[in-house]
Design a protein around this motif. Structure first.
Motif, PDB file in Angstrom:
ATOM      1  N   SER A  70      -4.962 -10.657 -12.323  1.00 52.46           N
ATOM      2  CA  SER A  70      -5.601 -11.189 -14.101  1.00 52.46           C
ATOM      3  C   SER A  70      -4.825 -10.077 -15.261  1.00 52.46           C
ATOM      4  O   SER A  70      -4.155  -9.091 -14.277  1.00 52.46           O
ATOM      5  CB  SER A  70      -6.897 -10.356 -14.551  1.00 52.46           C
ATOM      6  OG  SER A  70      -7.418 -12.051 -13.806  1.00 52.46           O
ATOM      7  N   PRO A  71      -4.607 -10.504 -16.141  1.00 52.82           N
ATOM      8  CA  PRO A  71      -3.340  -9.446 -17.514  1.00 52.82           C
ATOM      9  C   PRO A  71      -5.081  -7.766 -17.150  1.00 52.82           C
ATOM     10  O   PRO A  71      -6.091  -7.813 -17.289  1.00 52.82           O
ATOM     11  CB  PRO A  71      -3.962  -9.539 -18.603  1.00 52.82           C
ATOM     12  CG  PRO A  71      -3.702 -11.474 -17.710  1.00 52.82           C
ATOM     13  CD  PRO A  71      -4.454 -11.558 -17.279  1.00 52.82           C
ATOM     14  N   GLY A  72      -4.001  -7.213 -17.531  1.00 56.58           N
ATOM     15  CA  GLY A  72      -4.589  -5.294 -17.340  1.00 56.58           C
ATOM     16  C   GLY A  72      -4.868  -4.910 -15.694  1.00 56.58           C
ATOM     17  O   GLY A  72      -5.528  -3.958 -15.682  1.00 56.58           O
ATOM     18  N   MET A  73      -5.151  -5.969 -14.954  1.00 53.89           N
ATOM     19  CA  MET A  73      -5.122  -5.211 -13.368  1.00 53.89           C
ATOM     20  C   MET A  73      -4.007  -4.500 -12.906  1.00 53.89           C
ATOM     21  O   MET A  73      -2.720  -4.732 -13.068  1.00 53.89           O
ATOM     22  CB  MET A  73      -5.903  -6.486 -12.878  1.00 53.89           C
ATOM     23  CG  MET A  73      -7.450  -7.016 -12.927  1.00 53.89           C
ATOM     24  SD  MET A  73      -7.412  -8.952 -11.999  1.00 53.89           S
ATOM     25  CE  MET A  73      -7.601  -7.931 -10.240  1.00 53.89           C
ATOM     26  N   GLU A  74      -4.791  -3.302 -11.669  1.00 54.99           N
ATOM     27  CA  GLU A  74      -3.544  -3.146 -11.174  1.00 54.99           C
ATOM     28  C   GLU A  74      -2.749  -4.251 -10.100  1.00 54.99           C
ATOM     29  O   GLU A  74      -3.770  -4.655  -9.411  1.00 54.99           O
ATOM     30  CB  GLU A  74      -3.773  -1.678 -10.831  1.00 54.99           C
ATOM     31  CG  GLU A  74      -4.427  -0.719 -11.757  1.00 54.99           C
ATOM     32  CD  GLU A  74      -3.382  -0.169 -12.964  1.00 54.99           C
ATOM     33  OE1 GLU A  74      -2.163   0.048 -11.991  1.00 54.99           O
ATOM     34  OE2 GLU A  74      -3.027  -0.438 -14.185  1.00 54.99           O
ATOM     35  N   SER A  75      -1.612  -3.678  -9.819  1.00 55.97           N
ATOM     36  CA  SER A  75      -1.224  -4.349  -8.806  1.00 55.97           C
ATOM     37  C   SER A  75       0.029  -3.578  -8.204  1.00 55.97           C
ATOM     38  O   SER A  75       0.992  -2.693  -8.808  1.00 55.97           O
ATOM     39  CB  SER A  75      -0.767  -5.612  -9.134  1.00 55.97           C
ATOM     40  OG  SER A  75       0.615  -6.138  -7.784  1.00 55.97           O
TER      41      SER A  75
END
Length: 151
Positions: A114-119
């Motif tokens: 999701s937007p803003g989640m770290e990956s």
């Protein structure tokens, strides 16, 4: 839509008796328990979904095009489906590029975050992307680097 049993507004009582309440649907005098909706009175048995006929007195309903409709039929007729999971959307919605999503379904199509989640994994380079897409994607998905999207 089934319109075989329309709701009918009854004419004003010509005798001027203000204490007589008539059912908006069947026209008979209301006695005992009555449901009042939008300044209209119904027998409980008469306050039903215009589409399927289920009772509305004890449940949620919608009023559209002068019809009282249960939640399920309203979703089927007028609801918005998520472009990812295809379920109906109730509550919060995200709209992007002419599509609609549940917030939980709005994820990057490459890395599924999701937007803003770290990956930890970065998406592979795209063959071509417009400058506006590169800028919006970089803002929405900060784990993307400018070089991950090629113009």
């Amino acid at each position: 839509m089934n319109t075989s049993i329309p709701y009918q507004q009854n004419p004003y009582n010509p005798r001027g008796s203000s204490n007589v309440i008539q059912c908006y649907r069947c026209g008979d005098t209301c006695k005992g328990e009555v449901v009042r909706v939008h300044n209209n009175h119904f027998h409980i048995r008469c306050f039903t979904c215009q589409v399927c006929g289920c009772g509305l007195a004890q449940s949620g309903f919608f009023f559209k095009n002068q019809e009282y409709i249960c939640t399920q039929d309203y979703q089927q007729l007028y609801g918005t489906r998520c472009d990812s999971c295809r379920d109906f959307i109730t509550g919060e919605v995200i709209s992007a590029l002419g599509r609609t999503y549940h917030p939980k379904c709005f994820v990057c199509s490459l890395c599924r975050t999701s937007p803003g989640m770290e990956s930890s994994s970065l998406p592979p380079a795209l063959p071509s992307a417009s400058p506006s897409l590169v800028n919006s994607a970089s803002e929405a998905f900060p784990h993307w680097r400018q070089g991950d999207l090629q113009r």
